[in-house]
Design a protein around this motif. Structure first.
Motif, PDB file in Angstrom:
ATOM      1  N   ALA A   1     -28.601  37.891 -62.831  1.00 28.14           N
ATOM      2  CA  ALA A   1     -28.586  39.230 -63.052  1.00 28.14           C
ATOM      3  C   ALA A   1     -29.833  39.925 -62.790  1.00 28.14           C
ATOM      4  N   MET A   2     -30.775  39.441 -63.475  1.00 28.99           N
ATOM      5  CA  MET A   2     -32.138  39.669 -63.414  1.00 28.99           C
ATOM      6  C   MET A   2     -32.838  39.661 -62.186  1.00 28.99           C
ATOM      7  N   ARG A   3     -32.428  38.675 -61.330  1.00 27.31           N
ATOM      8  CA  ARG A   3     -32.680  38.458 -59.903  1.00 27.31           C
ATOM      9  C   ARG A   3     -32.350  39.551 -58.859  1.00 27.31           C
ATOM     10  N   GLU A   4     -30.718  39.990 -59.145  1.00 22.69           N
ATOM     11  CA  GLU A   4     -30.403  40.999 -58.458  1.00 22.69           C
ATOM     12  C   GLU A   4     -31.252  42.520 -58.837  1.00 22.69           C
TER      13      GLU A   4
ATOM     14  N   ILE B   1     -40.252  34.721 -68.998  1.00 25.32           N
ATOM     15  CA  ILE B   1     -39.347  36.104 -68.511  1.00 25.32           C
ATOM     16  C   ILE B   1     -40.252  37.120 -69.366  1.00 25.32           C
ATOM     17  N   GLY B   2     -40.253  36.914 -70.434  1.00 24.59           N
ATOM     18  CA  GLY B   2     -40.955  37.997 -71.372  1.00 24.59           C
ATOM     19  C   GLY B   2     -42.390  38.122 -70.830  1.00 24.59           C
ATOM     20  N   SER B   3     -43.142  37.275 -70.358  1.00 22.51           N
ATOM     21  CA  SER B   3     -44.450  37.215 -70.041  1.00 22.51           C
ATOM     22  C   SER B   3     -44.581  38.083 -68.654  1.00 22.51           C
TER      23      SER B   3
ATOM     24  N   GLU C   1     -42.475  40.002 -67.320  1.00 18.57           N
ATOM     25  CA  GLU C   1     -41.684  41.270 -67.274  1.00 18.57           C
ATOM     26  C   GLU C   1     -42.715  42.316 -67.892  1.00 18.57           C
ATOM     27  N   GLN C   2     -43.584  42.088 -68.736  1.00 18.63           N
ATOM     28  CA  GLN C   2     -44.741  42.831 -69.502  1.00 18.63           C
ATOM     29  C   GLN C   2     -45.754  42.858 -68.493  1.00 18.63           C
ATOM     30  N   GLU C   3     -46.252  41.968 -67.669  1.00 20.11           N
ATOM     31  CA  GLU C   3     -47.379  42.014 -66.803  1.00 20.11           C
ATOM     32  C   GLU C   3     -46.750  43.142 -65.622  1.00 20.11           C
ATOM     33  N   THR C   4     -45.609  42.729 -65.240  1.00 17.59           N
ATOM     34  CA  THR C   4     -45.243  43.807 -64.095  1.00 17.59           C
ATOM     35  C   THR C   4     -45.055  45.181 -64.545  1.00 17.59           C
TER      36      THR C   4
ATOM     37  N   LEU D   1     -39.930  52.331 -62.113  1.00 13.03           N
ATOM     38  CA  LEU D   1     -39.941  50.779 -62.272  1.00 13.03           C
ATOM     39  C   LEU D   1     -40.602  50.186 -63.454  1.00 13.03           C
ATOM     40  N   ALA D   2     -41.513  50.684 -64.099  1.00 11.08           N
ATOM     41  CA  ALA D   2     -42.142  50.534 -65.210  1.00 11.08           C
ATOM     42  C   ALA D   2     -41.224  50.755 -66.184  1.00 11.08           C
ATOM     43  N   GLN D   3     -40.490  51.671 -66.058  1.00 12.97           N
ATOM     44  CA  GLN D   3     -39.350  51.883 -67.131  1.00 12.97           C
ATOM     45  C   GLN D   3     -38.300  50.567 -67.153  1.00 12.97           C
ATOM     46  N   GLU D   4     -37.957  50.455 -65.665  1.00 15.14           N
ATOM     47  CA  GLU D   4     -36.960  49.431 -65.642  1.00 15.14           C
ATOM     48  C   GLU D   4     -37.679  47.986 -66.136  1.00 15.14           C
ATOM     49  N   GLU D   5     -38.601  47.805 -66.058  1.00 16.09           N
ATOM     50  CA  GLU D   5     -39.398  46.535 -66.314  1.00 16.09           C
ATOM     51  C   GLU D   5     -39.162  46.414 -67.988  1.00 16.09           C
ATOM     52  N   SER D   6     -39.415  47.549 -68.699  1.00 11.12           N
ATOM     53  CA  SER D   6     -39.410  47.613 -69.995  1.00 11.12           C
ATOM     54  C   SER D   6     -38.110  47.454 -70.428  1.00 11.12           C
ATOM     55  N   LYS D   7     -37.081  47.769 -69.838  1.00  5.42           N
ATOM     56  CA  LYS D   7     -35.632  47.611 -69.920  1.00  5.42           C
ATOM     57  C   LYS D   7     -35.203  46.253 -69.906  1.00  5.42           C
ATOM     58  N   HIS D   8     -35.788  45.622 -68.970  1.00  6.89           N
ATOM     59  CA  HIS D   8     -35.714  43.981 -68.535  1.00  6.89           C
ATOM     60  C   HIS D   8     -35.986  43.241 -69.868  1.00  6.89           C
ATOM     61  N   VAL D   9     -37.067  43.584 -70.594  1.00  5.50           N
ATOM     62  CA  VAL D   9     -37.600  42.882 -71.769  1.00  5.50           C
ATOM     63  C   VAL D   9     -36.319  43.049 -72.868  1.00  5.50           C
ATOM     64  N   LYS D  10     -35.984  44.231 -72.876  1.00  2.71           N
ATOM     65  CA  LYS D  10     -34.838  44.640 -73.884  1.00  2.71           C
ATOM     66  C   LYS D  10     -33.570  43.842 -73.315  1.00  2.71           C
ATOM     67  N   LEU D  11     -33.365  44.000 -72.135  1.00 11.56           N
ATOM     68  CA  LEU D  11     -32.081  43.248 -71.609  1.00 11.56           C
ATOM     69  C   LEU D  11     -32.142  41.812 -72.153  1.00 11.56           C
ATOM     70  N   ALA D  12     -33.220  41.289 -71.872  1.00 12.87           N
ATOM     71  CA  ALA D  12     -33.339  39.659 -72.352  1.00 12.87           C
ATOM     72  C   ALA D  12     -33.087  39.308 -73.603  1.00 12.87           C
ATOM     73  N   GLU D  13     -33.587  40.541 -74.595  1.00 13.86           N
ATOM     74  CA  GLU D  13     -33.193  40.066 -75.758  1.00 13.86           C
ATOM     75  C   GLU D  13     -31.865  40.695 -76.292  1.00 13.86           C
TER      76      GLU D  13
END
Length: 319
Positions: free
Chosen positions: A48-51, A104-106, A108-111, A134-146
């Motif tokens: 899902a994250m790759r998509e 993954i966490g590392s 997404e935070q760097e991106t 996109l910055a907001q989306e990357e923040s959501k990715h960290v939350k999504l992983a959690e």
């Protein structure tokens, strides 16, 4: 030579962003394929994250083409100063779920930090809006992983994966290590104490013990490595099992050999006997903790075998 981030043009920033999203997407794909056979739920999350990364790359590419044309220069993270050097853990032979989650966490935070800095640098309103989004989306990715991890825990999928990881660890590390530790601790008792009581000389006993320990370690290491290739048994890489088994065999024998560096035969033997008792206790605990053997049963089996070999060595050495 790597360029400074502050020297990048808007065109460079977009090209770099496209390259970053493509790289991250490939890493997620590699993680997913590595996790899929044993950890299918984690693999689904990674897919899902790759998509998501693919969608980000598509938006960036469309924006770039609208502003600068079809040719996109190759600009990679290693070409720009300021990025953290990534250790390619996705190439590791052994890859744990926790390693993947941490990576993954590392990533997404760097991106996210890159997009925030890039948005502040660009002068184009549409590009700045895209980068901020996109910055907001990357923040959501960290939350999504959690959130995905929380859902896995609540559904029991995480427990299933953790149990599968435990079984894999037992098969590939604990079992060969325990076999080596038992062989090294028990089988070398007879030659060490036989030599000690036959010669009453600590140095002679030490030499015999070292030879028996190292020789047994080499023998057990090769025997374990050649026993099966792990393809069907799931026991992992032969060289890893062999290394673990050989090292633990040598360690098990050296433990009660080192006391014979003490010049006094009497004191050396007392210390060696104490270490033997500790070794047998540790082996019993490992069998109980990892192999689900009842503690009393594990103690009886290990101690009985060790005592019999110990007595054999003393009787032969004293004959």
């Amino acid at each position: 030579m790597a360029k400074s981030f502050y020297d990048l043009s808007e065109k460079d920033i977009l090209a770099l962003a496209i390259s970053l999203e493509e790289e991250d997407g490939k890493i997620y794909g590699e993680f997913a394929e590595r996790m899929r056979p044993v950890y299918p739920k984690t693999a689904e999350s990674l897919d899902a994250m790759r998509e998501e990364e693919s969608g980000h790359r598509h938006h960036l590419t469309e924006t770039y083409r609208q502003r600068f044309g079809d040719y996109i220069p190759l600009l990679r993270r290693q070409d720009v100063k300021g990025f953290v050097e990534r250790k390619p853990i996705w190439l590791n032979r052994i890859l744990t779920v926790q390693q993947v989650r941490n990576e993954i966490g590392s990533m997404e935070q760097e991106t996210r930090r890159f997009y925030e800095a890039a948005a502040q640098k660009t002068t184009s309103a549409p590009v700045r809006d895209l980068l901020n989004n996109l910055a907001q989306e990357e923040s959501k990715h960290v939350k999504l992983a959690e959130d995905l991890e929380t859902k896995q825990i609540e559904s029991g999928a995480r427990q299933e994966e953790d149990e599968a990881a435990r079984r894999t660890f037992v098969l590939q590390v604990v079992q060969p290590g325990l076999a080596g530790l038992m062989d090294g601790s028990v089988s070398t008792l007879a030659p060490v104490f036989a030599a000690a009581f036959a010669t009453r000389n600590s140095w002679d006993a030490f030499l015999v013990g070292m030879a028996a320990s190292i020789g047994a370690g080499i023998s057990m290491g090769f025997a374990e490595a050649l026993s099966d290739d792990g393809a069907l048994s799931g026991r992992g890489q032969p060289w890893l099992r062999g290394s673990v088994c050989g090292a633990m065999t040598t360690l098990g024998g050296i433990g009660h050999t080192l006391p014979y560096l003490i010049p006094s035969f009497y004191y050396a033997t007392v210390v060696a006997v104490i270490i033997v008792a500790i070794e047998l206790t540790v082996i019993s605990w490992i069998r109980h903790h990892y192999m689900d053997t009842p503690l009393l049963s594990a103690i009886f089996q290990v101690v009985l075998g060790g005592v019999l070999v110990f007595i054999t060595g003393i009787l032969i050495g004293s004959a």
